[in-house]
Every structure is written in C-alpha cells, then in structure tokens.
Design an enzyme around this catalytic site. Structure first.
Site, mmCIF file in Angstrom:
data_model
loop_
_atom_site.group_PDB
_atom_site.id
_atom_site.type_symbol
_atom_site.label_atom_id
_atom_site.label_comp_id
_atom_site.label_asym_id
_atom_site.label_seq_id
_atom_site.Cartn_x
_atom_site.Cartn_y
_atom_site.Cartn_z
ATOM 1 N N HIS A 149 31.591 -46.874 -36.454
ATOM 2 C CA HIS A 149 30.441 -45.955 -36.549
ATOM 3 C C HIS A 149 29.223 -46.405 -35.737
ATOM 4 O O HIS A 149 28.080 -46.287 -36.189
ATOM 5 C CB HIS A 149 30.046 -45.764 -38.006
ATOM 6 C CG HIS A 149 31.020 -44.949 -38.800
ATOM 7 N ND1 HIS A 149 31.912 -44.078 -38.225
ATOM 8 C CD2 HIS A 149 31.231 -44.871 -40.148
ATOM 9 C CE1 HIS A 149 32.636 -43.487 -39.182
ATOM 10 N NE2 HIS A 149 32.252 -43.956 -40.343
ATOM 11 N N HIS A 223 27.963 -37.589 -41.693
ATOM 12 C CA HIS A 223 28.712 -38.340 -42.705
ATOM 13 C C HIS A 223 28.245 -38.044 -44.136
ATOM 14 O O HIS A 223 28.076 -38.962 -44.941
ATOM 15 C CB HIS A 223 28.581 -39.842 -42.420
ATOM 16 C CG HIS A 223 29.762 -40.659 -42.864
ATOM 17 N ND1 HIS A 223 30.147 -40.755 -44.177
ATOM 18 C CD2 HIS A 223 30.644 -41.422 -42.159
ATOM 19 C CE1 HIS A 223 31.191 -41.549 -44.272
ATOM 20 N NE2 HIS A 223 31.523 -41.969 -43.060
ATOM 21 N N GLU A 360 34.476 -35.143 -41.663
ATOM 22 C CA GLU A 360 33.725 -35.542 -40.473
ATOM 23 C C GLU A 360 34.421 -35.001 -39.222
ATOM 24 O O GLU A 360 35.480 -35.485 -38.846
ATOM 25 C CB GLU A 360 33.645 -37.066 -40.396
ATOM 26 C CG GLU A 360 33.124 -37.744 -41.657
ATOM 27 C CD GLU A 360 33.545 -39.200 -41.721
ATOM 28 O OE1 GLU A 360 33.297 -39.937 -40.739
ATOM 29 O OE2 GLU A 360 34.157 -39.594 -42.738
#
Length: 395
Positions: A149, A223, A360
């Site tokens: 991420h 997210h 996502e």
C-alpha cells in the site's frame, strides 16, 4: 508501449457562490435572488470544519458532504480518509456503515488503512522491488517480505490540499498531493488528484487522476471497511456479496500472485451469484488458508467495456445494498481477517475479527513484476484517470 488501461471521465462541477446573479439596478435584491436560487437548486451541501493538528503543525480539515436522501460523508485531509459514511436503512434511518475513529490522533496511530486513499501502489509488491527500463527500484518492506500500500508513509499518511465545489445534484471535494521523486522509493514527481463527489441518488464517485515527470508505477484505491448492518459489534459474515468475476488472482503464502489466473467455478471464491460471506470462509482451501479468509483480487469481467458493475453487498437486516462500479481490471475483497479487538470503536468497544469488509477497485497485486498482468506503468505525457462509484440503496 505498455500503459495502464484507463477510461476517461469528465467531471463538471460549479459553485453557485461564484455566479453573479442580480436584479437589474438592485444589488441587495440580486444577492437575495442568488441565495434563493442556490437553496432551490442545490440538493447536496458541503461544509468545512477544523479536525485537528499534526505534530508537525499541519492543520487538518474535515469536509462533510450531505444530500437530501439521508446520505452523509465525512472526509478528512489527513490521508484523504473517509472518516464517516452514513446511509439510510429500509426504515429510512441513516446510520454509520464504515469503520472509523473519533479523532485525528487515532488515525495517526498504526491502523489497517481505515477509510484511506492508498498509493502510490495499492496492494503488495514482491520483496519491495520492481524494474523499469532496466533499473531496479527498492521499496520499504512494511509487510514482510513485501511492500504494501505505498509503504510506511504512503498516501494514507500524508496531508492533502482540498478544494470544494457544489451545484445542482452533487457536491465535490477535490484533493491534491504531490509525491516527490523517490518518495517511499518510487521514481518521478507524481501529481495526484482524488475527487470525491456525492450525488443525490446516494452514490459516491471517486475519481483518481495523476501525472508524472518520470516513468513510474501507479495503482490507486480506496480502503473503506463496510459493515452495512451499522452494528460494528457484529461480524459481516451474514452479508451477501456478489462479484462479477469468473477468475481469481491466486496467491502464494506470502500473498504475492502465483502469476496464474484460476477459474472460480466450484470454489469458495465463486460470488457470481449472491452468497453470504460466511458460507465458505472456513472451507478447507489453500487460498483461504493463505489469506486467513478472503484477501484476494478478483479478475473482473467485461474489462473491454470500461466503467461497469463490479460487485455488490446486501445486508438483509437493514435492507442496505451497496453496488460498486469501476473501470479497473480487478477488485480486492478483504474480510477484516486481521482485525483483532485492539482498535477502538467510535462509541465504545473494540473492532473485532471480521467486523468490516473492503471492496478495493484496482490493478492486480505485484503487477510490475508480472509480465502477463495489465500494466501499471505511467509515463510522462500520459494521464492516469480512473473512476469508481459506491452506490447505496435499500430493498
């Protein structure tokens, strides 16, 4: 040249406050007319408030977008985080449906990306390494043995600048961040815009845009953790999920793709028809073992059509329905497997195992190292532009 597949979406937003409408020869009457017109035509409002200050002295703001159908979204400029999202149930009562905290201090502590913008690269990159034009780049290992991420100081931990606009049946918040060359190990000065637009049909559009001055990789996503029951003491296992995908991106034990795409038929990963999250989540399956539940990317169907339906969720108790539309090739469905009762809920108690799920929209994990996956490379002169919509209703 391999570039990211992307669809182009325009966004037309206009602030009525910028309009100059007056009665001829009567300045005061003109101002009153403008106010009346704005009140009559604007069905979605946006308001700004102070939210806190970082240890570096950066002022954080909270923007509240609210429509006339009972949907309200709070977004903070730290991490571009959706800190609250309220939508009606079948009785018309608006309640909180995303996991979040009460304060900036809590968001700044370690947490699993609650509500945040993710970048530069959503999901995992194997061993924190990738190669562009023969040059290897190394990223921080923050999810051993991989990068996750965007790194320990990814877009979820930066302060975004904000501009608001409203008019008619929508209101928008346009966030901007400039990621410097080699920030978190990624090449190129990357200018990023993320625009949240709330409409009066209870949909929230997320428009991602980016340009770079040096070849780089980009894979942005959102997210938020959803619990459509609005009861965060309750797991999400009874909520029904639909994913329009015939194939899965299987992963090894390190959650890095094997490089193959597998058919979901006759597996726990077949969500082509509505299925309760809990129905197969404890099945004996190597992929479920690797993910400790669902933590996988599905290969969405109809990629040649661009923006289209991707997934949905339904909670029978509340009647709430969430539909997800996107132009992206994949969607990561995650069932809160790592929530462990150590993070505080807004109104007391702790977020327990599997009390929220994520949908996502994104490119596949580790795409820079997988030659057969759609490319995530962005070059100078190109525009990264992708759109996802979260639409709520009841049945």
């Amino acid at each position: 040249m391999n570039v990211i597949k992307r669809c182009i979406y325009g966004i037309s937003i206009m602030s009525l406050a910028s309009m100059n409408i007056q009665c001829k020869g009567d300045k005061k009457a003109g101002a009153d007319e403008t106010a009346l017109e704005a009140k009559a035509t604007d069905s979605v409002s946006i308001a700004k408030a102070e939210y806190g200050t970082t240890p570096k002295g950066e002022k954080i703001e909270r923007y509240t977008l609210k429509n006339q159908k009972g949907m309200e979204v709070n977004i903070i400029t730290y991490g571009g985080i959706i800190s609250s999202l309220k939508v009606p149930n079948k009785a018309g009562k608006s309640e909180e449906v995303v996991i979040g905290f009460n304060s900036l201090e809590q968001y700044m502590k370690a947490n699993p990306y609650f509500g945040a913008i993710i970048g530069r690269y959503g999901n995992r990159i194997a061993k924190g390494k990738f190669t562009l034009d023969g040059k290897e780049y190394s990223l921080a290992i923050n999810n051993a043995p991989n990068a996750l991420h965007g790194g320990p100081e990814g877009f979820n931990r930066v302060v975004w600048t904000a501009a608001e606009a409203k008019g008619g049946d929508s209101a928008s918040l346009k966030l901007k961040y400039v990621s410097k060359d080699m920030e978190e190990g990624y090449p190129g000065n990357l200018t990023v815009f993320v625009t949240y637009t709330l409409k009066n049909d209870n949909s929230l559009d997320v428009l991602y845009e980016a340009t770079t001055d040096k070849k780089t990789i980009v894979n942005l996503t959102q997210h938020s953790y959803f619990n459509l029951s609005a009861d965060f003491s309750k797991p999400i296992l009874d909520e029904e999920i639909t994913i329009d995908a015939d194939k899965l991106v299987p992963v090894a034990a390190t959650l890095i793709p094997t490089g193959k795409l597998t058919d979901v038929t006759n597996t726990p990963f077949d969500f082509r028809k509505p299925k309760a999250i809990g129905k197969d989540i404890e099945a004996k399956d190597e992929q479920l073992k690797n993910g400790l539940g669902y933590d996988h990317c599905w290969v969405l169907n109809n990629q040649d059509k661009g923006y289209r339906f991707a997934a949905s969720a339904y909670d029978a108790g509340s009647g709430r329905v969430l539909e997800v539309y996107t132009d992206q090739p994949g969607i990561q469905f995650y069932t809160g497997n790592f929530l462990d009762g150590t993070l505080p809920m807004r109104n007391g108690g702790m977020y327990a195992h599997r009390t929220g799920f994520c949908l996502e929209t994104q490119h596949y994990p580790d795409s820079p190292n997988q030659k057969d996956f759609p490319s995530t490379v962005l070059s100078p002169g190109e525009n990264y532009k992708t759109k996802t919509t979260f639409k709520f209703s009841v049945k």
